[in-house]
Each structure stands twice: as structure tokens, then as C-alpha cells.
Motif scaffolding. Sequence first.
Motif, mmCIF file in Angstrom:
data_model
loop_
_atom_site.group_PDB
_atom_site.id
_atom_site.type_symbol
_atom_site.label_atom_id
_atom_site.label_comp_id
_atom_site.label_asym_id
_atom_site.label_seq_id
_atom_site.Cartn_x
_atom_site.Cartn_y
_atom_site.Cartn_z
ATOM 1 N N UNK A 1 0.815 -1.218 0.000
ATOM 2 C CA UNK A 1 0.000 0.000 0.000
ATOM 3 C C UNK A 1 0.842 1.260 0.000
ATOM 4 N N UNK A 2 2.168 1.109 -0.002
ATOM 5 C CA UNK A 2 3.046 2.278 -0.027
ATOM 6 C C UNK A 2 3.042 2.921 -1.402
ATOM 7 N N UNK A 3 3.043 4.247 -1.410
ATOM 8 C CA UNK A 3 3.208 4.975 -2.654
ATOM 9 C C UNK A 3 4.697 5.255 -2.789
ATOM 10 N N UNK A 4 5.281 4.862 -3.935
ATOM 11 C CA UNK A 4 6.719 5.044 -4.126
ATOM 12 C C UNK A 4 6.966 5.846 -5.394
ATOM 13 N N UNK A 5 8.054 6.587 -5.403
ATOM 14 C CA UNK A 5 8.408 7.345 -6.604
ATOM 15 C C UNK A 5 9.210 6.450 -7.552
ATOM 16 N N UNK A 6 9.519 6.981 -8.719
ATOM 17 C CA UNK A 6 10.208 6.202 -9.750
ATOM 18 C C UNK A 6 11.585 5.729 -9.290
ATOM 19 N N UNK A 7 12.301 6.557 -8.547
ATOM 20 C CA UNK A 7 13.635 6.157 -8.080
ATOM 21 C C UNK A 7 13.555 4.964 -7.137
#
Length: 70
Positions: free
Chosen positions: A2-8
Motif C-alpha cells: 500500500x506504499x506509494x513510491x516514486x520512480x527512483x
Amino acid sequence: MTDVVDADELLRRIRVARDWAAEKEAGTGSPSGAGGGADPTAAGIDRVAFSVVREVLDEIINPGTHSRSR
């Protein structure tokens, strides 16, 4: 997950997974439950499976740089 992560962070996770698959493919980390007397056929199948996973993750990281001749 459920974590939102960025592209990096996503790229970092893909690279970690690729490195893990490469270790398993090379046999430096045995698959779960495989001991010293593991079935050689199953070990070969495991290597092929980890190889395919690694190749897919490589293609995600570097699109278009891999052979499609297989």
C-alpha cells in the motif's frame, strides 16, 4: 503493498530483485527448501526460472538492449 513510491524507489526495488534473481540463478543462494541433496532436475528448473526473471527485470531497466532471438 500500500506504499506509494516514486520512480527512483521503484527502480531501486527492481534492481534489488534483479540482483537477487542473479544470485539464485548462479546458485549462490539456494531456493527455499533446497538442501545439499536437492533434486538436480529441480535445481536446473529453478536456474532457468531465475534466469527468466532476471532477464525480464533487465529489460525493464534497459529496454530494447536485449536479444529477442530466444
